[in-house]
Scaffold this active site. Structure first.
Site, short mmCIF file in Angstrom:
data_model
loop_
_atom_site.label_atom_id
_atom_site.label_comp_id
_atom_site.label_asym_id
_atom_site.label_seq_id
_atom_site.Cartn_x
_atom_site.Cartn_y
_atom_site.Cartn_z
N SER A 49 112.93 -18.65 -113.01
CA SER A 49 113.47 -17.80 -111.95
C SER A 49 113.15 -18.30 -110.55
CB SER A 49 112.96 -16.36 -112.11
OG SER A 49 111.55 -16.31 -112.04
N HIS A 259 109.05 -13.41 -105.60
CA HIS A 259 109.83 -14.65 -105.71
C HIS A 259 110.08 -15.19 -104.30
CE1 HIS A 259 110.83 -13.12 -109.77
NE2 HIS A 259 111.07 -14.40 -110.07
#
Length: 278
Positions: A49, A259
């Site tokens: 990811s 992230h």
């Protein structure tokens, strides 16, 4: 008047010439020599990811499980190098095993550049972060982080060695860049008492340090280049005084949390990758 046979030959020649002209007109950009344009190189992006779009909030298809999007460092590098053929194999949630079975086969002998960012899912980093967010006692968070580090030291070196060997076998002539993970928090920074404690933040940072240490070691053993993002990201982590390059906990978009955001991909990872590859 010409003989009938001569007129037929002229008509046949005219038809042939007309057919050639129509064929050329219908194929703009075709090379007169018949040669096809060749790419300057071929770039294949492998990863989890962190190599795709979570954190950017912009997706090709928000319902696609791989969660790819246009604002990630592999896509941005490819846009800056349009002469390269580009293959995006990365997929959110990938482990080393899934990378080996699903992504590595997309490498070919003509691949000239590979980025590989994988390892976090093998040691349950998402579960560690979730545990630290949801538990009240610092000890629970620290215990989870220590368990992830133990798993990293125990099983990750062998898994990475196998993965990197497979990458080299499938792309024997490529430059391979192993991409690391940033620390998430500035300790003693601007967040104050809100959110996680500094003990928990330190525990999460230590997981990133352990993971990057193993990635760097295995990259060196494979003859690959390691891209270490920590020094570049440290002034831009959560609770820092600078522009933040990673997302904090986002309750409305839990899978966007922790992230690299758009700036993290563009100013962080892309800048570092460009510095290594040109």
């Amino acid at each position: 008047m010409r003989p009938l046979r001569s007129r037929r030959r002229l008509a046949s020649l005219a038809l042939t010439l007309a057919t050639v002209c129509l064929t050329v007109a219908a194929a703009p950009g075709a090379y007169a020599t018949g040669a096809e344009p060749t790419a300057a190189g071929k770039y294949v992006a492998l990863g989890d990811s962190y190599a795709v779009a979570p954190g950017t909030r912009v997706y090709d298809n928000p319902d696609d499980a791989c969660r790819r999007g246009p604002l990630t460092y592999p896509r941005l590098w490819a846009q800056q190098h349009p002469a390269y053929a580009f293959v995006e194999a990365s997929c959110s949630g990938a482990t080393t095993a899934e990378l080996g079975s699903q992504q590595v086969p997309q490498l070919t002998a003509d691949t000239t550049l590979v980025t590989v960012q994988v390892g976090g899912n093998d040691i349950g980093v998402v579960d560690v972060m979730t545990n630290c967010v949801l538990t009240i006692d610092d000890k629970d968070c620290v215990a989870g982080a220590e368990a992830a580090k133990a798993a990293a030291n125990g099983k990750l070196p062998g898994a990475l060695a196998n993965t990197y060997a497979s990458v080299r076998a499938n792309a024997p002539n490529a430059t391979v860049v192993v991409v690391g993970y940033p620390r998430l928090y500035t300790i003693g920074g601007t967040c104050g008492i809100f959110g996680l404690s500094d003990t928990e933040r330190t525990a999460l940072n230590s997981v990133a340090d352990t993971l990057d240490s193993i990635l760097a070691d295995q990259a060196a053993k494979a003859g690959f280049t390691f891209l270490d993002p920590r020094a570049a990201f440290d002034p831009h982590t959560i609770c820092s005084h600078g522009e933040t390059w990673v997302t904090s906990l986002e309750w409305d978009k839990i899978n966007e949390s922790y992230h690299p955001n758009r700036a993290g991909h563009r100013d962080g990872y892309l800048s570092l990758l460009t510095g290594l590859t040109g």
